[in-house]
Design a protein around this motif. Structure first.
Motif, PDB file in Angstrom:
ATOM      1  N   ALA A 186       0.640  -0.918  -0.353  1.00  0.00           N
ATOM      2  CA  ALA A 186       0.012  -0.030   0.024  1.00  0.00           C
ATOM      3  C   ALA A 186       0.533   1.294   0.132  1.00  0.00           C
ATOM      4  O   ALA A 186       1.838   1.702   0.637  1.00  0.00           O
ATOM      5  CB  ALA A 186      -1.202   0.295   1.291  1.00  0.00           C
ATOM      6  N   SER A 187       0.651   2.198  -0.549  1.00  0.00           N
ATOM      7  CA  SER A 187       1.410   3.545  -1.398  1.00  0.00           C
ATOM      8  C   SER A 187       0.527   4.694  -0.907  1.00  0.00           C
ATOM      9  O   SER A 187      -1.176   3.974  -1.402  1.00  0.00           O
ATOM     10  CB  SER A 187       2.149   3.089  -2.150  1.00  0.00           C
ATOM     11  OG  SER A 187       1.762   3.559  -3.695  1.00  0.00           O
ATOM     12  N   ARG A 188       0.622   5.567  -0.451  1.00  0.00           N
ATOM     13  CA  ARG A 188      -0.394   6.443  -0.218  1.00  0.00           C
ATOM     14  C   ARG A 188      -1.597   6.406   1.143  1.00  0.00           C
ATOM     15  O   ARG A 188      -2.382   6.331   0.996  1.00  0.00           O
ATOM     16  CB  ARG A 188      -0.726   7.410  -1.267  1.00  0.00           C
ATOM     17  CG  ARG A 188       0.368   8.349  -1.959  1.00  0.00           C
ATOM     18  CD  ARG A 188      -0.155   8.548  -2.944  1.00  0.00           C
ATOM     19  NE  ARG A 188       1.119   9.103  -4.332  1.00  0.00           N
ATOM     20  CZ  ARG A 188       0.558   9.458  -5.829  1.00  0.00           C
ATOM     21  NH1 ARG A 188      -0.903  10.124  -6.176  1.00  0.00           N
ATOM     22  NH2 ARG A 188       1.053  10.235  -6.247  1.00  0.00           N
ATOM     23  N   GLY A 189      -1.346   5.310   1.659  1.00  0.00           N
ATOM     24  CA  GLY A 189      -2.232   5.416   2.646  1.00  0.00           C
ATOM     25  C   GLY A 189      -1.697   3.465   3.214  1.00  0.00           C
ATOM     26  O   GLY A 189      -0.548   3.100   3.551  1.00  0.00           O
ATOM     27  N   ALA A 195       3.276  -4.096   9.854  1.00  0.00           N
ATOM     28  CA  ALA A 195       4.013  -2.982   9.885  1.00  0.00           C
ATOM     29  C   ALA A 195       4.601  -2.887   8.626  1.00  0.00           C
ATOM     30  O   ALA A 195       4.600  -0.952   8.361  1.00  0.00           O
ATOM     31  CB  ALA A 195       5.792  -3.690  10.815  1.00  0.00           C
ATOM     32  N   LYS A 196       4.449  -3.233   7.334  1.00  0.00           N
ATOM     33  CA  LYS A 196       4.786  -2.720   5.722  1.00  0.00           C
ATOM     34  C   LYS A 196       3.606  -2.461   5.197  1.00  0.00           C
ATOM     35  O   LYS A 196       4.190  -2.411   4.462  1.00  0.00           O
ATOM     36  CB  LYS A 196       5.901  -4.194   5.280  1.00  0.00           C
ATOM     37  CG  LYS A 196       7.125  -4.393   6.365  1.00  0.00           C
ATOM     38  CD  LYS A 196       8.081  -5.486   5.863  1.00  0.00           C
ATOM     39  CE  LYS A 196       9.482  -5.183   6.261  1.00  0.00           C
ATOM     40  NZ  LYS A 196      10.388  -6.875   5.220  1.00  0.00           N
TER      41      LYS A 196
END
Length: 126
Positions: free
Chosen positions: A24-27, A75-76
């Motif tokens: 997930a990027s931007r969130g 966490a990731k």
């Protein structure tokens, strides 16, 4: 808005394993369900597995139960699909998707998922 980036697809032989990732990027996935779908050439997109990001409860389609396992790394902000004992009929483009956790985890309706990744190709040779 969450954006999804899949990785890990490739060409393998029957019986091999692969692990797909969905980052997930931007969130984040908090309070979301994350799922994997797949679409083979000439076929409709079908549900593979889903996980509740908060509780970790999972649900797998009968066609992959016992061979595929969905999981997540909080966490990731990354979800995974571990695929073992791959078969030629598993060949497809695999997509990850998310939705707000407004539905039961066993609700696999494709239209309930609102955000989709770009897909990653998995090809299993016999």
């Amino acid at each position: 808005q969450v954006q999804l980036v899949e990785s890990g697809g490739g060409l393998v032989q029957a019986g091999d394993s692969l692990r797909l990732s969905c980052a997930a990027s931007r969130g984040t996935f908090v309070n979301f369900h994350m799922a994997w779908f797949r679409q083979a050439p000439g076929k409709e997109r079908e549900f593979v597995a889903a996980i509740s990001w908060t509780s970790g409860i999972t649900y797998h389609a009968d066609s992959v139960k016992g061979r595929f396992t969905i999981s997540r790394d909080n966490a990731k902000s990354t979800g995974f699909l571990q695929m073992n004992s791959l078969k030629p009929e598993d060949t497809a483009v695999y997509y990850c998707a998310t939705r707000a956790s407004l539905y039961g985890i066993t609700n696999s309706r494709i239209t309930s998922y609102t955000t989709w990744g770009q897909g990653t190709q998995v090809t299993v040779s016999s």
